[in-house]
Enzyme design. Structure first.
Site, PDB file in Angstrom:
ATOM      1  N   THR A 201      31.502  47.319  41.006  1.00 12.37           N
ATOM      2  CA  THR A 201      31.595  48.174  39.810  1.00 12.37           C
ATOM      3  C   THR A 201      30.323  47.606  38.927  1.00 12.37           C
ATOM      4  OG1 THR A 201      32.397  46.646  38.127  1.00 12.37           O
ATOM      5  CG2 THR A 201      33.984  48.133  39.563  1.00 12.37           C
ATOM      6  N   ASP A 202      29.966  48.566  37.948  1.00  7.34           N
ATOM      7  CA  ASP A 202      29.013  48.136  36.881  1.00  7.34           C
ATOM      8  C   ASP A 202      29.778  47.195  35.994  1.00  7.34           C
ATOM      9  OD1 ASP A 202      26.508  47.509  35.792  1.00  7.34           O
ATOM     10  OD2 ASP A 202      26.129  49.477  35.693  1.00  7.34           O
ATOM     11  N   TRP A 203      29.061  46.552  35.161  1.00  4.58           N
ATOM     12  CA  TRP A 203      29.567  45.903  33.845  1.00  4.58           C
ATOM     13  C   TRP A 203      30.956  46.526  33.225  1.00  4.58           C
ATOM     14  CZ3 TRP A 203      27.630  40.997  32.697  1.00  4.58           C
ATOM     15  CH2 TRP A 203      28.044  40.352  31.750  1.00  4.58           C
TER      16      TRP A 203
ATOM     17  N   ASP B  15      33.156  48.250  34.101  1.00  3.09           N
ATOM     18  CA  ASP B  15      33.653  49.682  34.184  1.00  3.09           C
ATOM     19  C   ASP B  15      35.110  50.154  34.690  1.00  3.09           C
ATOM     20  OD1 ASP B  15      31.285  50.892  33.239  1.00  3.09           O
ATOM     21  OD2 ASP B  15      30.089  50.704  35.118  1.00  3.09           O
TER      22      ASP B  15
END
Length: 777
Positions: free
Chosen positions: A311-313, A315
């Site tokens: 995932t991104d930060w 998310d």
């Protein structure tokens, strides 16, 4: 909402039952690695498996306050919790979002790996955003930002920068980088436009592939001592939010999603990319982190790809806090993991471990899904050789921050800067001229580099890059201090938001201009990164516009230097300038590169990798639909629709002239499987040596869906001496001219295509229609 998830589950079951994977693995299986993964997996507890799927930021492990004091120290108690209790398998980021020395990194990584191996028996995988070189390792080499590298149209430079960045990253014992970015920078409003290679799918695919090979080497199963793993981002469609604001929804047609936005990810995964990061936002109402179709079907199943999706930060949290498709974090975790997420960039809380364990025990997430995710993480760790060498010696990397690497960075900057206007050949500027260097970007390392530079927002670049030259300093070195006057007129408030400026002192700049021969007005943006870079008005700031207008009244010739990560609207002041140079974000050597180019020591060869808009309501890309531009329609509805750009995609001037001739192709009729070889002669008709990027475009003259007016199909950069002619060879296959039809399937239709290189045109014809049943060709 329950009905939605029942349907999703039914789809997953049907797909699993009806799809038999016959695709060869995109990364060939290594039997020895696979055996090691299976042996280790069988020994692991559920808690250990979930830990491998968890990623936390480094600040969570630190002694309170140590990062702010500039002497980050790991906390033994917190490491006991994170590695001992929760078995966390990955850490990211830099302490206090500030770069550290390679020696400090070796100390941090050594302590983390020692603890991880002691508590789990598995090495930790550490990741950094090394976006344009040694972002978070002090004293390393910083290259131009990716948008500049796209403007170079030089594949070999992109690969070389990847090789160097991997080397310097490994010097700090960091094995993983969250790049390259291959989003399509098709909306000038977007705050992250400068992180990718431009607006076009092909150039992002080509440069992305070269970066992957540079970072990882040519053997994805055996990443070398001087290589690191990549993480392609942001999969996908992240770059075209409807609002233009970062991390907001996109609406993308099925055709554009498959044909354009997916293309760079497809190419880089085929090149061996070991991991992918998800799009933080949504496409057509579906958050990408929740999309089984995009994460599992398109990436893992259709390509038979065995890499990691992270995932991104935070998310997963966003699925319930922002996107509102889950009632709480636990449900958000269930959705994301079942959709295909393998590792959660939490990044602050280990409650992910608690909730996911509960979900497995409750049967909401199957053990087979956990095992699949953990296999992928372990496989990447084995491919990186982390079990054998979790930490490297800094002394084994003697070229770190070397002059050799600096020369590559300077060359990259020189080849990426674009000359957009040069009336009366005001450039190159000879010695002896008196120069005023003015504007808020004239004396700033921060604005030359942009975000992801020593810190997240790049705010401390002037502190950490003090040995490098700003534009003003480079001009002083080149032309002498007695010939250079510096008076900014407009200045940024570096302690405020990126767009904040102090009260202008334009009258001082105007007064200084009266005693010079030429004015270099350095305008643009201060550094920013991600969502903090959102804007509401794409036009250049009022103060900067006024500065140029007032300087023009002096009658002195103006050279406009554009220094920004996205094109700001300048139609009010462009006519006032004799020359315009777009440096974008050329990095630490950008000032030196500009001085070399302006003086004529180097020649311009960059070309725009995006369409430079003329007005805020006239944004667009070069591959617009033919129906987006029409003449005057007769009758009651008398209107005119025009696509209007300040400068077109692929535009860029040189100090010399190039003439194209003898454009030919070995086959004027073709089918999908044919290879077509185009050749064109390019002659340097000027008096200076120069490099020319030869771009090959296609236009589908008639199609069953409205065709794009043109598409970039290949490019080659050639260096040509004065009076010399070189033949550029550009190859494509017939299937490269296919498109995704209305039914969502790839099709190459019988009919004519116009091919263009420079001012040369050839028509070719497809003699047989072919439709593909496979999702990718």
């Amino acid at each position: 909402m329950k009905r939605t998830f029942i349907l999703l589950f039914a789809y997953m079951v049907l797909h699993a039952c009806s799809t038999k994977d016959t695709t060869n693995p995109v990364i060939p299986k290594d039997k020895e690695i696979e055996q090691k993964v299976e042996i280790l997996l069988k020994k692991m507890t559920l808690e250990e498996k979930i830990g491998q799927m968890t990623q936390l930021t480094i600040d969570v492990l630190g002694e309170p306050g140590s990062a702010k004091k500039g002497d980050f120290q790991l906390s033994e108690a917190l490491m006991d919790t994170i590695f001992g209790k929760y078995k966390v398998g990955s850490i990211l980021n830099t302490p206090g979002t500030t770069a550290q020395t390679k020696e400090k990194w070796q100390k941090i990584i050594s302590e983390i790996q020692k603890k991880s191996l002691q508590e789990i028996g598995i090495p930790c995988i550490y990741g950094l955003d090394q976006i344009h070189g040694s972002t978070y390792i002090l004293d390393g080499t910083l290259f131009p930002q990716p948008l500049n590298m796209g403007a170079s149209f030089n594949r070999s430079l992109v690969r070389e920068c990847g090789i160097i960045t991997a080397y310097e990253t490994k010097a700090g014992s960091i094995p993983w980088t969250f790049c390259p970015t291959v989003d399509l920078g098709r909306d000038a409003r977007w705050a992250r436009m400068w992180e990718n290679y431009g607006e076009d799918a092909y150039i992002n695919a080509e440069m992305g592939r070269e970066a992957v090979i540079g970072f990882q080497g040519d053997s994805p199963n055996h990443i070398g001592k001087e290589n690191i793993a990549v993480c392609m981002k942001h999969y996908m469609g992240y770059s075209v939010p409807v609002s233009g604001k970062d991390r907001t929804p996109a609406i993308i047609s099925e055709q554009d999603l498959r044909e354009k936005h997916f293309a760079p990810f497809l190419e880089t995964i085929r090149a061996g990319a070991l991991s992918v990061m998800g799009n933080s936002a949504s496409i057509n109402g579906m958050p990408v982190h929740a999309s089984y179709e995009l994460l599992t079907q398109w990436l893992k199943e259709d390509l038979n790809w065995d890499g990691v999706i992270v995932t991104d930060w935070a998310d997963i949290n966003n699925l319930y806090t922002r996107e509102k498709i889950a009632t709480d974090k636990k449900e958000a975790i269930k959705i994301a993991i079942n959709a295909g997420i393998d590792m959660a960039m939490e990044p602050y809380d280990w409650d992910f471990c608690i909730y996911l364990k509960e979900l497995v025990e409750e049967g909401e997430v199957k053990m087979s899904r956990i095992d699949d995710a953990v296999r992928r993480v372990l496989r990447m760790k084995y491919r990186l050789g982390l079990f054998e060498t979790p930490v490297y010696n800094t002394e084994d990397f003697p070229l770190f921050g070397s002059e050799k690497f600096a020369r590559v960075a300077l060359k990259s900057a020189e080849e990426s800067i674009v000359l957009l206007k040069n009336e009366a050949d005001i450039l190159p500027l000879p010695e002896g001229k008196k120069i005023l260097v003015t504007g808020p970007n004239a004396n700033s390392m921060r604005s030359l580099n942009g975000g992801w530079t020593y810190t997240w927002q790049g705010k401390r670049a002037d502190e950490f890059a003090v040995e490098h030259n700003t534009i003003m300093e480079a001009f002083v070195e080149k032309y002498g201090s007695s010939n250079v006057v510096y008076e900014p007129g407009v200045s940024y408030n570096n302690k405020g938001e990126y767009w904040e400026e102090f009260e202008p002192q334009i009258e001082k700049a105007v007064a200084a201009a009266r005693g010079v021969d030429v004015i270099f007005a350095c305008v643009g943006e201060n550094s920013y990164c991600e969502t903090p870079g959102n804007l509401s008005n794409l036009t250049l700031s009022e103060n900067q516009l006024k500065l140029v207008k007032e300087l023009a009244k002096t009658g002195k010739p103006i050279v406009l230097i554009l220094n920004s990560g996205r094109p700001r609207i300048i139609n009010e002041i462009e006519p006032l300038a004799k020359a315009v140079v777009n440096v974008m974000l050329p990095g630490n050597f950008g000032g030196d590169a500009l001085a070399n180019l302006v003086s004529g020591e180097a020649n311009f060869s960059g070309k725009l990798p995006f369409s430079y808009p003329k007005a805020v309501n006239s944004l667009g890309s070069y591959d617009y639909k033919s129906s987006e531009q029409t003449g005057i329609m007769e009758g009651a509805y008398n209107y005119n629709s025009q696509m209007s750009f300040q400068w077109a995609f692929g535009y860029g001037l040189s100090y010399t002239d190039f003439e194209y001739s003898n454009f030919s192709v070995d086959k004027t009729s073709f089918t999908a499987g044919d290879e077509l070889t185009f050749t064109v002669d390019v002659t340097n008709t000027g008096k200076r040596a120069g490099k020319e990027s030869v771009l090959l475009f296609s236009s589908d003259l008639v199609a069953s869906l409205i065709p794009d007016v043109r598409r970039l199909r290949n490019f080659e950069k050639v260096e040509i001496q004065p009076g010399e002619t070189k033949t550029a060879t550009l190859k494509i296959t017939g299937s490269d001219l296919a498109f995704v039809g209305y039914d969502g399937k790839w099709i190459l239709e019988e009919g004519e295509f116009k091919m263009q290189a420079g001012n040369q045109i050839i028509n070719i014809a497809c003699t047989e229609t072919q439709k593909w049943e496979t999702p990718n060709i």
